[in-house]
Design a protein around this motif. Structure first.
Motif, mmCIF file in Angstrom:
data_model
loop_
_atom_site.group_PDB
_atom_site.id
_atom_site.type_symbol
_atom_site.label_atom_id
_atom_site.label_comp_id
_atom_site.label_asym_id
_atom_site.label_seq_id
_atom_site.Cartn_x
_atom_site.Cartn_y
_atom_site.Cartn_z
ATOM 1 N N TYR A 56 0.867 -1.341 0.239
ATOM 2 C CA TYR A 56 0.076 0.030 0.086
ATOM 3 C C TYR A 56 0.786 1.313 0.113
ATOM 4 O O TYR A 56 0.914 2.139 0.842
ATOM 5 C CB TYR A 56 -0.928 0.248 1.222
ATOM 6 N N ARG A 57 1.718 1.334 -0.884
ATOM 7 C CA ARG A 57 2.791 2.292 -0.864
ATOM 8 C C ARG A 57 2.131 3.651 -1.418
ATOM 9 O O ARG A 57 1.074 3.699 -2.194
ATOM 10 C CB ARG A 57 3.764 2.298 -1.709
ATOM 11 N N ASN A 58 2.697 4.731 -0.773
ATOM 12 C CA ASN A 58 1.978 6.101 -1.076
ATOM 13 C C ASN A 58 0.603 6.148 -0.561
ATOM 14 O O ASN A 58 -0.093 7.085 -1.192
ATOM 15 C CB ASN A 58 1.965 6.703 -2.567
ATOM 16 N N ASN A 61 6.052 5.680 7.341
ATOM 17 C CA ASN A 61 7.353 6.512 7.202
ATOM 18 C C ASN A 61 7.767 7.475 8.214
ATOM 19 O O ASN A 61 8.850 7.350 8.667
ATOM 20 C CB ASN A 61 7.224 7.163 5.780
ATOM 21 N N ARG A 65 11.980 -0.468 6.870
ATOM 22 C CA ARG A 65 11.947 0.738 5.931
ATOM 23 C C ARG A 65 12.993 -0.134 4.767
ATOM 24 O O ARG A 65 12.519 -0.125 3.618
ATOM 25 C CB ARG A 65 13.007 1.665 6.286
ATOM 26 N N ILE A 72 10.075 -2.600 -3.105
ATOM 27 C CA ILE A 72 9.690 -1.728 -4.148
ATOM 28 C C ILE A 72 10.660 -1.552 -5.351
ATOM 29 O O ILE A 72 10.410 -1.452 -6.537
ATOM 30 C CB ILE A 72 9.761 -0.366 -3.387
ATOM 31 N N GLU A 122 8.726 6.902 -6.597
ATOM 32 C CA GLU A 122 8.097 5.967 -5.975
ATOM 33 C C GLU A 122 8.719 5.799 -4.739
ATOM 34 O O GLU A 122 9.993 5.800 -4.599
ATOM 35 C CB GLU A 122 7.924 4.886 -6.765
#
Lengths: 328, 400
Positions: free
Chosen positions: A136-138, A146, A211, A218, B400
């Motif tokens: 579920y990035r961003n 983050n 992280r 990613i 990204e």
């Protein structure tokens, strides 16, 4: 297969050489002390006879190289000598001194226990959260994670420790804020008492591991085979767990090993905060009273563990990566 | 046992709630893509977040005193935390807005694309710098000044043992804690800054030198750095501090100076690595070749050709390195071997004031002082990290 063995052996040899050089550094550093060990032990009111006696006992009349090899031999045969504090105690008529090895052994196992509990909580948590953040990035979840991880990486350990004490020990008495652990304590009680230090360390290392897991996954998501898996119509979770995760294992394992190595430094402060009877506490206490033999021994143990874990990370990442396994 | 049961029931309600939420969403919005393609995990995430938000608001609105007249300290701390967060967010937003309209065209453009975390970081760093520089003018008392009353609790409430003259109370020997916190900015941050600069000077110049000259000097320096890096830095620092503490007595030099040198040397190994790696990429460039052919000396090569081109990565590293140095110094001081009294320092203050935390349940204000000192350390490192994170993100061009 033989080439892997060769690489692993090479790395092991390199690790041993490093450890050897580090032991020289530690020994030489301590010999930079001004004055004489014997006078340092006995203090101001020392008679010349007792100084001569101690010098002989400790072998201080030998040249430095001989002393180094005697010390190294002692370290290798686990004969770590006797601490100054104990010698002093014996000198003033105290009975039954313990050797450094006897002092360190139970504390080392306590510290190992703390590190094991921390790893058992932190590793699954960090990998799961890292996968979720990559999936579920961003999104709001990723951004909150983050911010939270960046804050917990950059806070000092004792800040985390006192915040946890405030909320989990003082305001809501769930865990005890002092970890007085002793031999023969039932496992469940031992676990409960070491929970707060373990949680503090977890907060610190989880953030970093998470992280790195997120970044490793990613990085892979742009690969053609991930695109392929997506176009096949697999669910995002399946794409990540089945296709991305196995390829991201090498960096993740590496980060886990490095963080366990980081734990070694972290335990020093955390053990002092919670008065946990581990090797870090012993180290700091010895630093304060300048008990050189103990400081030396602890320092060598910390360095050995650090080198060993870094070596493990190195070897594991070679083993898990075919391109490194068969160098051109 | 009942608490486990309660948690199980809450979990079951959330799990069911996620299903209902997604189903209701599909019906109400007539199968909008957002709800149609929503995974169960995502729905659960939304419900969980909503439940947490509702709980937070409910907990925030709890009364500060229970029916029996006891202080409800948890609520008090929670309110402070939420208020602090909101104030920080508003301040960061206003600062960014301010930056968007004031300043040169370059900085205005910079502020327009800045995330809130970065503007918060810059604001905090600026505030720390101001407090550190003008500590003498801001602090109501001197840092080593021993005042009339010792162990005055924070909060300034005479009923709880406070005194309005000392808003954060006084410590065990009667020094004003607020003044010491302010002077701490000068001492702790100042010493960390000097140490970092020294580490960069040593590590940077040796790294560039190794990259330019290569050969045996490079081998010698690199292998020595490898050995020094094989020892965990805090452990090595503690070992050297033990030795330095004896020397400090012998020579009559303050231990703090030894600490600056020791940490600078240990941290310069990390700087050396980076400077050498960046330098190696630069020395193969044509303009270096040209400069060498012109007959320029080593100093010119290092400072006029390599340094300006290696500035960007070194600046980001400076921020991170500063955090590490700052945290190491704080840890050493916390363990009692770092910055020595009478200099006011946050690490030492945390250790000295820590017992106050046990009063949190009865007098929340009395318990905040150790957390304020520890929080002052945390806030600065977090701020620097936010800024560095943003700089790295911007320079890497990652989307990204």
């Amino acid at each position: 297969m033989s080439s892997i063995l060769k690489i692993v052996l090479q790395r092991l040899g390199l690790g041993l050489v490093t450890l050897f050089v580090v032991s020289i550094v530690i020994f030489v550093a301590v010999n930079l002390l001004p004055g004489d060990f014997a006078e340092a032990i006995l203090g101001q009111g020392a008679t010349p006879e007792s100084v001569a006696k101690i010098r002989e006992d400790l072998g201080l009349d030998q040249p430095m190289i001989t002393r180094y090899f005697t010390w190294l031999k002692g370290m290798l045969t686990l004969d770590l000598g006797t601490s100054f504090a104990q010698l002093n105690f014996a000198n003033f008529g105290g009975a039954g001194t313990t050797t450094i090895a006897e002092q360190i052994a139970p504390r080392l196992s306590n510290t190992m226990f703390l590190a094991a509990v921390t790893a058992a909580i932190a590793v699954p948590l960090a990998v799961t959260l890292g996968i979720l953040a990559a999936l579920y990035r961003n999104t709001a979840f990723d951004k909150a994670a983050n911010m939270f991880t960046l804050s917990s990486i950059s806070s000092p350990e004792f800040f985390m420790a006192y915040v946890l004490i405030l909320f989990l020990a003082v305001l809501n008495p769930i865990f005890p804020s002092l970890s007085n652990i002793f031999d023969g304590m039932p496992f469940s009680e031992r676990l409960e008492k070491s929970m707060l230090p373990a949680l503090t360390l977890t907060l610190v290392v989880t953030a970093h591991m998470m992280r790195m897991t997120r970044a490793a996954i990613i990085n892979l998501l742009a690969s053609p085979y991930i695109e392929m898996a997506r176009l096949k119509g697999l669910s995002p979770m399946r794409v990540i767990v089945k296709h991305a995760l196995p390829n991201a294992l090498a960096p993740i394992i590496n980060v886990i090993a490095l963080n366990l190595a980081y734990l070694i430094t972290g335990v020093v402060v955390v053990e002092v905060v919670f008065v946990y009877p581990g090797i870090g506490q012993l180290f700091v206490d010895s630093v304060k009273i300048r008990d050189i033999p103990v400081v030396q021994a602890c320092c060598l143990i910390f360095a050995a563990a650090y080198i060993l874990l870094n070596l493990t990370a190195d070897i594991l990442s070679i083993l898990s990566n075919p391109r490194l396994r068969h160098p051109k | 046992m009942s608490s486990l049961l309660t948690m199980a029931i809450i979990l079951a309600v959330l799990l069911g709630g996620a299903y209902v939420f997604r189903f209701a969403g599909q019906k109400i919005t007539n199968n909008a893509p957002m709800f149609r393609d929503m995974g169960y995990g995502v729905a659960f995430g939304y419900v969980l977040a909503a439940a947490l938000l509702i709980w937070a608001v409910w907990y925030y609105l709890q009364p500060l005193e229970t029916d029996a007249g006891m202080k409800n300290a948890g609520v008090q701390f929670f309110r402070w935390a939420v208020q602090g967060f909101i104030i920080a967010a508003i301040a960061a937003f206003l600062f960014r807005l301010f930056g968007q309209f004031v300043g040169t065209a370059g900085t205005r453009k910079l502020f327009r694309s800045m995330p809130l975390t970065a503007s918060f970081g810059i604001l905090v760093i600026l505030l720390y710098a101001i407090v550190a520089i003008f500590a003498g003018a801001i602090a109501p008392y001197g840092q080593a000044e021993i005042l009339g009353a010792a162990n005055v609790t924070a909060g300034g409430d005479p009923a709880l043992g406070g005194n309005p003259e000392y808003p954060l109370g006084t410590d065990q020997i009667g020094r004003d804690i607020l003044s010491r916190l302010i002077y701490g900015a000068q001492n702790t941050v100042g010493i960390a800054f000097v140490t970092t600069c020294l580490a960069f000077f040593i590590g940077g110049s040796l790294g560039f030198l190794a990259a330019t000259l290569q050969g045996w000097l490079d081998q010698l320096l690199s292998r020595s750095v490898d050995v020094l890096m094989a020892i965990p830095s805090l452990i090595f620092a503690l070992l050297l501090m033990t030795i330095a503490s004896v020397w400090a007595v012998e020579l009559g030099v303050p231990l703090t100076i030894f600490m600056v040198l020791i940490i600078a040397v240990i941290d310069s190994t990390r700087v050396y690595r980076l400077a050498r790696a960046v330098g190696l990429n630069i020395v193969v460039m044509d303009y270096i070749e040209a400069a060498k052919l012109r007959g320029e000396g080593l100093g010119y090569l290092v400072f006029k050709e390599i340094l300006p081109n290696a500035m960007a990565p070194l600046l980001a590293e400076f921020g991170l390195r500063f955090c590490f140095v700052f945290l190491t110094i704080a840890a050493l001081s916390f363990l009692g071997v770092g910055i020595q009294p009478p200099l006011a320092d946050w690490g030492t203050m945390v250790r000295d004031l820590a017992p106050f935390i046990n009063f949190a349940a009865f007098a929340p204000t009395a318990a905040v002082t150790p957390l304020l000192a520890a929080g002052a350390i945390a806030l600065l490192t977090v701020a620097v990290n936010f800024v560095v994170d943003w700089m790295l993100h911007k320079s890497s061009g990652l989307k990204e």
